[in-house]
Design a protein around this motif. Structure first.
Motif, PDB file in Angstrom:
ATOM      1  N   LYS A 177      22.192  75.717  53.557  1.00 14.13           N
ATOM      2  CA  LYS A 177      22.154  76.817  54.520  1.00 14.13           C
ATOM      3  C   LYS A 177      21.431  78.036  53.938  1.00 14.13           C
ATOM      4  N   GLN A 178      21.612  78.256  52.655  1.00 10.38           N
ATOM      5  CA  GLN A 178      21.005  79.427  52.016  1.00 10.38           C
ATOM      6  C   GLN A 178      19.481  79.362  52.065  1.00 10.38           C
ATOM      7  N   VAL A 179      18.929  78.172  51.932  1.00 11.91           N
ATOM      8  CA  VAL A 179      17.464  78.027  51.935  1.00 11.91           C
ATOM      9  C   VAL A 179      16.952  77.497  53.272  1.00 11.91           C
ATOM     10  N   ASN A 180      17.859  77.358  54.244  1.00  9.72           N
ATOM     11  CA  ASN A 180      17.484  76.968  55.611  1.00  9.72           C
ATOM     12  C   ASN A 180      16.719  75.637  55.640  1.00  9.72           C
ATOM     13  N   LEU A 181      17.345  74.593  55.081  1.00 10.04           N
ATOM     14  CA  LEU A 181      16.727  73.266  55.055  1.00 10.04           C
ATOM     15  C   LEU A 181      17.732  72.236  55.548  1.00 10.04           C
ATOM     16  N   ASN A 182      17.221  71.219  56.268  1.00  9.91           N
ATOM     17  CA  ASN A 182      18.097  70.116  56.637  1.00  9.91           C
ATOM     18  C   ASN A 182      18.211  69.148  55.453  1.00  9.91           C
ATOM     19  N   ASP A 183      19.010  68.096  55.606  1.00  8.64           N
ATOM     20  CA  ASP A 183      19.252  67.167  54.499  1.00  8.64           C
ATOM     21  C   ASP A 183      17.966  66.520  54.004  1.00  8.64           C
ATOM     22  N   GLY A 184      17.140  66.086  54.947  1.00  9.99           N
ATOM     23  CA  GLY A 184      15.909  65.402  54.561  1.00  9.99           C
ATOM     24  C   GLY A 184      14.979  66.284  53.752  1.00  9.99           C
ATOM     25  N   LYS A 185      14.807  67.533  54.199  1.00  6.46           N
ATOM     26  CA  LYS A 185      13.896  68.441  53.499  1.00  6.46           C
ATOM     27  C   LYS A 185      14.478  68.888  52.151  1.00  6.46           C
ATOM     28  N   LEU A 186      15.823  68.969  52.073  1.00  6.37           N
ATOM     29  CA  LEU A 186      16.437  69.320  50.798  1.00  6.37           C
ATOM     30  C   LEU A 186      16.209  68.206  49.776  1.00  6.37           C
ATOM     31  N   LEU A 187      16.346  66.961  50.200  1.00  7.08           N
ATOM     32  CA  LEU A 187      16.105  65.830  49.297  1.00  7.08           C
ATOM     33  C   LEU A 187      14.654  65.808  48.831  1.00  7.08           C
ATOM     34  N   SER A 188      13.740  66.130  49.760  1.00  4.27           N
ATOM     35  CA  SER A 188      12.334  66.198  49.379  1.00  4.27           C
ATOM     36  C   SER A 188      12.089  67.324  48.382  1.00  4.27           C
ATOM     37  N   LEU A 189      12.764  68.464  48.593  1.00  8.34           N
ATOM     38  CA  LEU A 189      12.600  69.611  47.706  1.00  8.34           C
ATOM     39  C   LEU A 189      13.112  69.308  46.294  1.00  8.34           C
ATOM     40  N   MET A 190      14.115  68.430  46.193  1.00  5.16           N
ATOM     41  CA  MET A 190      14.689  68.100  44.882  1.00  5.16           C
ATOM     42  C   MET A 190      13.675  67.425  43.954  1.00  5.16           C
ATOM     43  N   LYS A 191      12.553  66.958  44.502  1.00  5.13           N
ATOM     44  CA  LYS A 191      11.521  66.331  43.682  1.00  5.13           C
ATOM     45  C   LYS A 191      10.603  67.359  43.030  1.00  5.13           C
ATOM     46  N   HIS A 192      10.775  68.638  43.404  1.00  4.59           N
ATOM     47  CA  HIS A 192       9.917  69.688  42.858  1.00  4.59           C
ATOM     48  C   HIS A 192      10.145  69.852  41.359  1.00  4.59           C
ATOM     49  N   GLU A 193       9.112  70.212  40.638  1.00  4.05           N
ATOM     50  CA  GLU A 193       9.163  70.365  39.188  1.00  4.05           C
ATOM     51  C   GLU A 193      10.246  71.350  38.748  1.00  4.05           C
ATOM     52  N   LEU A 194      10.445  72.412  39.503  1.00  2.00           N
ATOM     53  CA  LEU A 194      11.439  73.420  39.139  1.00  2.00           C
ATOM     54  C   LEU A 194      12.865  72.892  39.216  1.00  2.00           C
ATOM     55  N   LEU A 195      13.077  71.784  39.923  1.00  2.00           N
ATOM     56  CA  LEU A 195      14.425  71.242  40.108  1.00  2.00           C
ATOM     57  C   LEU A 195      14.624  69.921  39.367  1.00  2.00           C
ATOM     58  N   LYS A 196      13.781  69.664  38.360  1.00  2.00           N
ATOM     59  CA  LYS A 196      13.866  68.387  37.658  1.00  2.00           C
ATOM     60  C   LYS A 196      15.186  68.229  36.891  1.00  2.00           C
TER      61      LYS A 196
END
Length: 469
Positions: free
Chosen positions: A423-442
């Motif tokens: 909710k804080q970053v305004n993302l649904n489940d699918g987009k949050l999972l995609s975001l988890m692949k970002h280098e900053l979240l390794k």
């Protein structure tokens, strides 16, 4: 990836592009598309492509070129536009020379209309079923049609605008038979006006430009008596805008362009800036080529402003099948690319219009398989340019989201509930999972602990807990 110039080889536009490259080192891609875009504006609705899709397509295009100053923009722009300016000036001079005569003719037509319907309203009750009433109506309508035709012929010929509010675009499109174009070689202001930004309080409304691309009906009725009412069963627009790369980037990346549907109607390219030293040899476009382009454009404009049925260019069976497969391939590839879906989904329509322009340029009446293949290659090349712009923007957006997410998690001791974080970053489940692949979240993970799903540092995840989606 090189521009598919093979589609233009041996044609007038291809020869002009080669000459401009030799004279000013102008990229073939920019020259070809600027000339095609201006040709499409001159064609107007005198030609349409049938059989390529369920709805016939006119040839109008929206061409956007991003390039730095001091390169080639004005040279291409002026070479393509000069015949249009000459034709427009000559036609408007004729109208001005015949102004007095035109006013006398219009006045005479109005008198005939007035006489034709004189007393009709008073006698309506008596002659409602009589032949005379029918004749009065027919005569009145005929005179009104003559007035409409005469006024249309007496209106100034405005093939294109460099800068105008949406209201002015509507009015001038109406006065020019429903066709209008927008040309500009420094498109900062015109791109701003497209979004309603000439008035800081106005919201962005791109519906007019979407409608002009799609040849939709135009019906605008205003309460203010001083503001003209306009109505066209079809209004068709073309656009050729050259601007600085950052301006093009901003237009492509703004949410309104994407969400209101304009993005899929644009053929966009950005040209790398390369310094060219002056070798002291002045070169120009051969006069013979310029004369041929001048003759070609004037023939198209003469036809556009004449009262005739549109010519049809048919799409062959194998070309139609190639366009269908092209649509399916690009659409499938764009399923997980939300930002560029509008471009992929309209690629077939764009290809049909480009193919129609290639056919009109070559003066053939059928889009065969090679023409369809060339058109698809041109559209896909532009789509890849668009993808590059959008990918850069998407990556930056993901980076911003990742930075915010890391900051929020760190502020909560290194882990927090997945739902709260989402909710804080305004993302649904699918987009949050995609975001988890970002280098900053390794170094971050999602796991289930008890009845709650957490997101946080992998070191804070209990060893006996499995990762959760």
């Amino acid at each position: 990836k090189p521009f598919p110039f093979a589609a233009f080889e041996g044609t007038l536009i291809g020869d002009m592009a080669i000459a401009l490259k030799e004279a000013y080192d102008a990229p073939l891609s920019a020259s070809c598309m600027v000339f095609v875009g201006m040709q499409s504006a001159c064609v107007g609705r005198t030609v349409r492509v049938v059989g390529g899709y369920t709805k016939p397509s006119y040839l109008n295009l929206y061409v956007i070129v991003g390039a730095d100053s001091g390169q080639f923009k004005s040279n291409i722009y002026d070479a393509a536009k000069r015949p249009i300016d000459d034709w427009q000036a000559a036609e408007n001079q004729k109208i001005q020379d015949n102004k007095d005569t035109n006013e006398l003719v219009a006045e005479e037509l109005r008198k005939k209309l007035k006489e034709a319907v004189k007393g009709a309203s008073d006698e309506l009750a008596k002659v409602i079923d009589s032949d005379q009433r029918i004749y009065d109506i027919m005569d009145g309508a005929a005179h009104q049609d003559a007035i409409n035709i005469h006024e249309l012929e007496s209106n100034p010929k405005v093939v294109y605008l460099q800068d105008a509010t949406p209201e002015a675009v509507e009015v001038l499109a109406h006065k020019n038979g429903g066709c209008i174009a927008i040309f500009n070689d420094e498109g900062v202001r015109v791109l701003g006006m497209m979004g309603g930004r000439y008035n800081p309080k106005a919201g962005t409304d791109l519906s007019l430009y979407n409608g002009l691309w799609s040849s939709s009906s135009l019906n605008t009725f205003r309460i203010d008596k001083d503001r003209p009412q306009v109505s066209c069963p079809e209004a068709t627009g073309s656009m050729v805008v050259l601007s600085q790369p950052p301006i093009v980037d901003k237009m492509i990346q703004q949410e309104d362009t994407r969400f209101q549907g304009l993005l899929g109607r644009l053929l966009v390219q950005k040209v790398p800036s390369v310094f060219q030293p002056d070798n002291g040899q002045a070169v120009s476009v051969p006069q013979g080529l310029s004369d041929k382009w001048n003759k070609h454009i004037k023939r198209l404009l003469d036809s556009r402003y004449s009262d005739c049925e549109p010519n049809e260019i048919a799409v062959s069976k194998d070309a139609r099948e190639h366009l269908r497969l092209f649509h399916n391939r690009l659409g499938k590839a764009a399923e997980d690319k939300y930002a560029t879906q509008p471009c992929a989904y309209r690629a077939r329509e764009q290809a049909i219009r480009v193919a129609g322009n290639l056919a009109a340029m070559k003066e053939v009446s059928v889009v065969d398989l090679p023409l369809a293949q060339n058109a698809c290659s041109i559209v896909e090349w532009h789509l890849e340019n668009m993808l590059e712009i959008m990918t850069t923007e998407e990556h930056q957006e993901k980076t911003n989201k990742a930075e915010i997410l890391v900051e929020i998690i760190e502020a909560n001791g290194g882990k927090m509930g997945k739902r709260d974080a989402r909710k804080q970053v305004n993302l649904n489940d699918g987009k949050l999972l995609s975001l988890m692949k970002h280098e900053l979240l390794k170094d971050f993970r999602i796991w289930k602990e008890g009845k709650k799903i957490w997101i946080g540092h992998k070191d804070l995840r209990p060893d006996d807990r499995k990762e959760a989606g």
